[in-house]
Scaffold this motif. Structure first.
Motif, PDB file in Angstrom:
ATOM      1  N   GLY A 146      48.113  47.886  34.569  1.00 12.68           N
ATOM      2  CA  GLY A 146      47.319  46.932  35.319  1.00 12.68           C
ATOM      3  C   GLY A 146      47.311  47.300  36.794  1.00 12.68           C
ATOM      4  O   GLY A 146      47.550  48.448  37.171  1.00 12.68           O
ATOM      5  N   GLU A 147      47.068  46.320  37.627  1.00  7.69           N
ATOM      6  CA  GLU A 147      47.080  46.565  39.073  1.00  7.69           C
ATOM      7  C   GLU A 147      48.523  46.625  39.572  1.00  7.69           C
ATOM      8  O   GLU A 147      49.339  45.764  39.247  1.00  7.69           O
ATOM      9  CB  GLU A 147      46.334  45.452  39.801  1.00  7.69           C
ATOM     10  N   LEU A 148      48.834  47.639  40.350  1.00  8.34           N
ATOM     11  CA  LEU A 148      50.184  47.790  40.889  1.00  8.34           C
ATOM     12  C   LEU A 148      50.444  46.691  41.918  1.00  8.34           C
ATOM     13  O   LEU A 148      49.649  46.495  42.851  1.00  8.34           O
ATOM     14  CB  LEU A 148      50.340  49.163  41.538  1.00  8.34           C
ATOM     15  N   PHE A 246      55.955  47.635  39.286  1.00 10.83           N
ATOM     16  CA  PHE A 246      55.502  46.370  38.733  1.00 10.83           C
ATOM     17  C   PHE A 246      53.979  46.299  38.752  1.00 10.83           C
ATOM     18  O   PHE A 246      53.355  46.453  39.806  1.00 10.83           O
ATOM     19  CB  PHE A 246      56.079  45.197  39.536  1.00 10.83           C
ATOM     20  N   GLY A 247      53.399  46.097  37.566  1.00 11.66           N
ATOM     21  CA  GLY A 247      51.959  45.936  37.466  1.00 11.66           C
ATOM     22  C   GLY A 247      51.616  44.542  36.961  1.00 11.66           C
ATOM     23  O   GLY A 247      52.489  43.789  36.527  1.00 11.66           O
ATOM     24  N   THR A 248      50.353  44.199  37.002  1.00 10.83           N
ATOM     25  CA  THR A 248      49.938  42.878  36.541  1.00 10.83           C
ATOM     26  C   THR A 248      50.111  42.716  35.034  1.00 10.83           C
ATOM     27  O   THR A 248      50.276  41.594  34.546  1.00 10.83           O
ATOM     28  CB  THR A 248      48.467  42.623  36.910  1.00 10.83           C
ATOM     29  N   ASP A 249      50.116  43.811  34.282  1.00 16.02           N
ATOM     30  CA  ASP A 249      50.217  43.741  32.826  1.00 16.02           C
ATOM     31  C   ASP A 249      51.545  44.261  32.281  1.00 16.02           C
ATOM     32  O   ASP A 249      52.055  43.749  31.287  1.00 16.02           O
ATOM     33  CB  ASP A 249      49.071  44.533  32.176  1.00 16.02           C
ATOM     34  N   TYR A 250      52.088  45.286  32.920  1.00 17.15           N
ATOM     35  CA  TYR A 250      53.333  45.887  32.449  1.00 17.15           C
ATOM     36  C   TYR A 250      54.179  46.305  33.643  1.00 17.15           C
ATOM     37  O   TYR A 250      53.697  46.404  34.778  1.00 17.15           O
ATOM     38  CB  TYR A 250      53.062  47.129  31.582  1.00 17.15           C
ATOM     39  N   ALA A 251      55.451  46.576  33.363  1.00 16.67           N
ATOM     40  CA  ALA A 251      56.355  47.158  34.350  1.00 16.67           C
ATOM     41  C   ALA A 251      56.906  48.460  33.794  1.00 16.67           C
ATOM     42  O   ALA A 251      57.078  48.618  32.579  1.00 16.67           O
ATOM     43  CB  ALA A 251      57.500  46.197  34.672  1.00 16.67           C
TER      44      ALA A 251
END
Length: 354
Positions: A146-148, A246-251
């Motif tokens: 996702g977005e970082l 850290f992303g909006t969907d996954y880390a």
């Protein structure tokens, strides 16, 4: 194909353990002709140990007698600019250990010399070339998490490596010991943090060595897009190097000691989701360990120095871009200067208050 003629300047630990072995493994492409160190006895000893033909104590003497294509600089940082400038002015490509220099002004001089003399210049940012880090950059670029939104780095170095050695050159760096380990966490951050505008630093001294000003740091790098939160400490008895993205969907969690990358994405605390997340994590660990084992068995290196040095050699042979640009090296030094300035301001305030 004519082999590149290579010399290494500085015969200390990093040259012996990383650079010399890396170049010797590239014997298809390079010939390691000479080593140079102000300590001539050390240079002779290292040349004999690794079967390198020549040893020198004077850089100008070596350059005048050897027909070199590449000079690899493994000296303490204060000598980087003078050695690199001399080599480039004599038509040699240059590879520098990090940090690129003590200050941005020296970086600019080297960049200018590289352009004027038509030679390549690159800086060893070895941890960026660990396989998990390369994969993480690819995943973030492709939007796989996702977005970082942020990152965190933990870098712990054993006391015995630097801290306890009173006369180690590391203690004379700008900012002290952070001048050696700081560039690693900075250049890893800069792979994701764009245009650092501000830094915050909290530094403490935990050890009781009188020659040490600080040995434990908390650093925040504020960029246009995200903030990198960093822990650097030299007070432990073990090594640890971890990066979290850290992303909006996954880390993503990178263990750079075990060379493992794990992706996390549990969305709730329901038992089924916890179980699925645990199984996914276990599967990724097993797969990573198996892959690393196979790479080791078949002799495929995972060391960042090996990977980067090979890329730099091939960039010369094939006239391709260098693996780390001098501008990237300069930016790491610029951010390190910001950190050192914060430390000096903080120390001065402490002195005035005492």
């Amino acid at each position: 194909m004519n082999k590149l003629q290579v010399a290494i300047v500085g015969c200390g630990f990093v040259a012996q353990k990383r650079h010399i072995p890396a170049f010797l493994r590239l014997k298809k492409y390079v010939s390691l002709r000479a080593v140079c160190d102000l300590n001539y006895e050390l240079a002779v000893k290292i040349a004999k140990k690794f079967a390198i033909p020549k040893a020198y104590s004077d850089l100008s003497d070596m350059i005048s007698k050897e027909r070199l294509d590449l000079v690899d600089v493994c000296t303490p940082p204060r000598a980087h600019a003078s050695v690199a400038m001399k080599a480039m002015e004599n038509g040699c490509h240059v590879l520098l250990e990090k940090p690129m220099a003590h200050g941005v002004a020296d970086c600019d001089k080297m960049i200018k010399a590289s352009r004027e003399n038509g030679v390549k210049l690159s800086v060893i940012h070895n941890q960026r070339f660990y396989p998990p880090f390369i994969k993480a950059e690819e995943l973030v670029k492709n939007g796989a998490i996702g977005e970082l939104t942020g990152m965190r780095i933990i870098s712990l170095t054993p006391r015995e490596e630097y801290l306890i050695h009173e006369n180690h050159w590391i203690h004379k760096l700008p900012g002290g010991i952070i001048g050696e380990t700081g560039p690693h966490v900075i250049y890893m951050s800069l792979a994701f943090v764009k245009n650092v505008r501000n830094v915050r630093v909290v530094a403490r001294k935990i050890s009781d060595y009188p020659w040490v000003l600080y040995d434990d740091y908390r650093i925040e790098l504020e960029g246009e897009n995200i903030t990198s939160s960093i822990i650097v400490s030299h007070t432990n008895n073990y090594t640890m190097s971890e990066v979290e993205l850290f992303g909006t969907d996954y880390a993503l969690r990178l263990d750079l000691q075990s060379m493992l990358l794990i992706r996390y994405g549990r969305s709730s605390i329901k038992p089924i989701d916890v179980a699925i997340s645990s199984l996914s994590t276990a599967r990724q660990i097993v797969r990573g360990v198996a892959s690393n084992t196979l790479k080791t068995v078949f002799g495929k290196t995972m060391l960042g120095h090996d990977i980067m040095i090979e890329k730099f050699v091939k960039s010369i042979i094939n006239d391709q871009p260098v693996p780390v640009t001098p501008e990237e090296g300069r930016e790491t030094v610029r951010v390190m200067e910001m950190i050192v300035n914060k430390l000096e301001d903080s120390h001065q305030i402490t002195l005035n208050d005492s």
